[in-house]
Design an enzyme around this catalytic site. Structure first.
Site, PDB file in Angstrom:
ATOM      1  N   ASP A  13      -1.493   6.877   6.333  1.00  0.00           N
ATOM      2  CA  ASP A  13      -2.570   5.937   6.015  1.00  0.00           C
ATOM      3  C   ASP A  13      -2.777   5.083   7.267  1.00  0.00           C
ATOM      4  O   ASP A  13      -1.898   4.316   7.654  1.00  0.00           O
ATOM      5  CB  ASP A  13      -2.125   5.078   4.818  1.00  0.00           C
ATOM      6  N   LYS A  65     -11.958  -1.735   7.432  1.00  0.00           N
ATOM      7  CA  LYS A  65     -11.095  -2.553   8.271  1.00  0.00           C
ATOM      8  C   LYS A  65     -11.568  -2.498   9.725  1.00  0.00           C
ATOM      9  O   LYS A  65     -11.882  -3.500  10.312  1.00  0.00           O
ATOM     10  CB  LYS A  65      -9.632  -2.086   8.189  1.00  0.00           C
ATOM     11  N   TRP A  98       0.840  -1.211   0.000  1.00  0.00           N
ATOM     12  CA  TRP A  98       0.000   0.000   0.000  1.00  0.00           C
ATOM     13  C   TRP A  98       0.864   1.245   0.000  1.00  0.00           C
ATOM     14  O   TRP A  98       0.553   2.241  -0.675  1.00  0.00           O
ATOM     15  CB  TRP A  98      -0.964   0.006   1.188  1.00  0.00           C
TER      16      TRP A  98
HETATM   17  C1  LIG Z   1      -7.100  -1.774   2.591  1.00  0.00           C
HETATM   18  C2  LIG Z   1      -6.055  -0.736   2.568  1.00  0.00           C
HETATM   19  C3  LIG Z   1      -5.969   0.206   1.530  1.00  0.00           C
HETATM   20  C4  LIG Z   1      -6.910   0.217   0.354  1.00  0.00           C
HETATM   21  O1  LIG Z   1      -8.140   0.639   0.750  1.00  0.00           O
HETATM   22  P1  LIG Z   1      -9.320   0.906  -0.321  1.00  0.00           P
HETATM   23  O2  LIG Z   1     -10.365   1.501   0.558  1.00  0.00           O
HETATM   24  O3  LIG Z   1      -9.682  -0.397  -0.926  1.00  0.00           O
HETATM   25  O4  LIG Z   1      -8.796   1.873  -1.326  1.00  0.00           O
HETATM   26  C5  LIG Z   1      -4.979   1.166   1.604  1.00  0.00           C
HETATM   27  N1  LIG Z   1      -4.114   1.194   2.627  1.00  0.00           N
HETATM   28  C6  LIG Z   1      -4.153   0.293   3.636  1.00  0.00           C
HETATM   29  C7  LIG Z   1      -3.160   0.367   4.738  1.00  0.00           C
HETATM   30  C8  LIG Z   1      -5.125  -0.695   3.630  1.00  0.00           C
HETATM   31  O5  LIG Z   1      -5.173  -1.595   4.619  1.00  0.00           O
END
Ligand SMILES: *Cc1c(COP(=O)(O)O)cnc(C)c1O
Length: 370
Positions: A174, A198, A106
């Site tokens: 993030d 999540k 990511w």
């Molecule tokens: C799941 C995840 C993403 C992607 O998320 P989307 O909502 O599908 O764009 C990005 N960064 C992290 C750390 C993630 O766990």
């Protein structure tokens, strides 16, 4: 029958939240409507979004000089919105620079997308060891527009045990897979963001928490729907927000408050993760490939000790299948990494972890007997 769902996302939600949403499905708060049917500008919906924001502010301790935005497009759209809003100039102006730390897939995607708007400089990467550790973060260049990290790396199962010092350069993170899993000092960041699926609620809503001074820097050519200033000015209602997702997030936050808030859930998360890691340490059959100092509390990859790769793959796929038959589902590792992974977000009760360990002990016993 409810299963124990170890999916990395979309992931398990607290049962009381789902039951309450079901009970309120056709008539919410005495309105005679489902939240899905309400006008987002109505007096019925407004208290829902306001309450969700208030709960998030109090649970996370968000300072008053930060805005909370409810957006769409997932965490991935933030990979574009951040450089577009924080570091893009008017047409023809020189490109700005930003720092990225590459701690996983990511994090790399964020940098690759960022490079379309800025000079995205990867200051350090842990790719040399398949992202199984968090590297020591070098300082930013003082001219950097921001410094981007991925706080918890969902796929490889690492997390930052410290926050990098970035001086006057805004730290951007993030926090998709660790939001509300343990206390976080929001004032250390310029901007944090998380896809909801999540630890917060259903997919379709993305939460952005942004310091006031970083709003209003977008160039004139930026599309309206990708501008933080527009969402901030319209309280996330420039267009129709993801109303139902915001409502469910509110229910999840109420549930979290009832559990005692972030400190209490952090203790439980630590107990769950400690239990699982200490089992992995003691096992002769499974192990954690992740550096001890960098281990995630939320996503725990594990693999079978077996040098013969074909045999290893066979055992691991049998493990995932047999576990699913016992009601322990979604334990396969990420398609790019392999092995297994147990995601144990806030909503996973400790009994789920205990049952998984029991199953692993019995699988290990059977494999030793075979
Ligand atoms: C799941 C995840 C993403 C992607 O998320 P989307 O909502 O599908 O764009 C990005 N960064 C992290 C750390 C993630 O766990």
């Amino acid at each position: 029958m409810r299963v124990y769902n170890f999916s990395p996302g979309p992931s398990t939600l607290p049962l009381p939240v789902l039951e309450r949403a079901a009970a309120e499905m056709t008539d919410t708060n005495g309105t005679g409507q489902s939240v899905m049917e309400m006008s987002h500008r109505s007096k019925d919906f407004r208290p829902i979004i306001e309450k969700t924001e208030e709960l998030l502010r109090s649970l996370m301790g968000i300072p008053a000089n930060y805005k909370v935005l409810f957006l769409q497009g997932g965490a991935s759209l933030q990979f574009s919105m951040i450089p577009l809003n924080l570091a893009s100039g008017e047409a023809g102006s020189p490109r700005k620079k930003a720092s990225y730390i590459e701690t996983g897939i990511w994090a790399k995607k964020a940098a690759d997308e960022g490079a379309k708007y800025v000079e995205a400089i990867t200051r350090v990467s842990s790719k040399d060891k398949a992202y199984t550790y968090i590297p020591k973060a070098p300082p930013p260049d003082p001219d950097d527009a921001y410094y981007h990290i991925t706080l918890n790396n969902t796929i490889v199962g690492t997390k930052w045990a410290y926050l990098p010092e970035t001086g006057s350069v805004p730290l951007v993170a993030d926090i998709s897979s660790s939001i509300l899993s343990e206390p976080l000092d929001v004032s250390r960041f310029g901007l944090i963001y998380a896809g909801a699926q999540k630890n917060l609620g259903p997919a379709g809503t993305t939460v952005v928490i942004i310091r006031d001074d970083l709003i209003g820097k977008a160039p004139s050519w930026a599309p309206a729907l990708l501008r933080y200033d527009i969402y901030a000015a319209e309280a996330s209602m420039y267009n129709t927000p993801p109303c139902y997702g915001i409502y469910i997030i509110g229910l999840v936050l109420e549930w979290l408050l009832k559990q005692g808030g972030v400190k209490a859930i952090a203790e439980l998360n630590k107990a769950k993760a400690d239990r699982f890691y200490s089992y992995l340490e003691s096992s002769k059959f499974f192990y954690s490939p992740v550096d001890k100092e960098s281990r995630s509390l939320m996503n725990i990859p594990f693999v079978v000790r077996e040098n013969d790769l074909a045999k290893k793959a066979e055992i691991e796929s049998r493990f995932v299948k047999e576990a699913a038959a016992e009601g322990l589902v979604n334990l396969a590792g990420h398609r790019l990494v392999g092995g297994m992974r147990a995601s144990i977000y806030n909503a996973m009760p400790i009994q789920g972890v205990e049952e998984l360990i029991q199953f692993m002990e019995s699988f290990e016993g059977r494999a030793a007997g075979a």
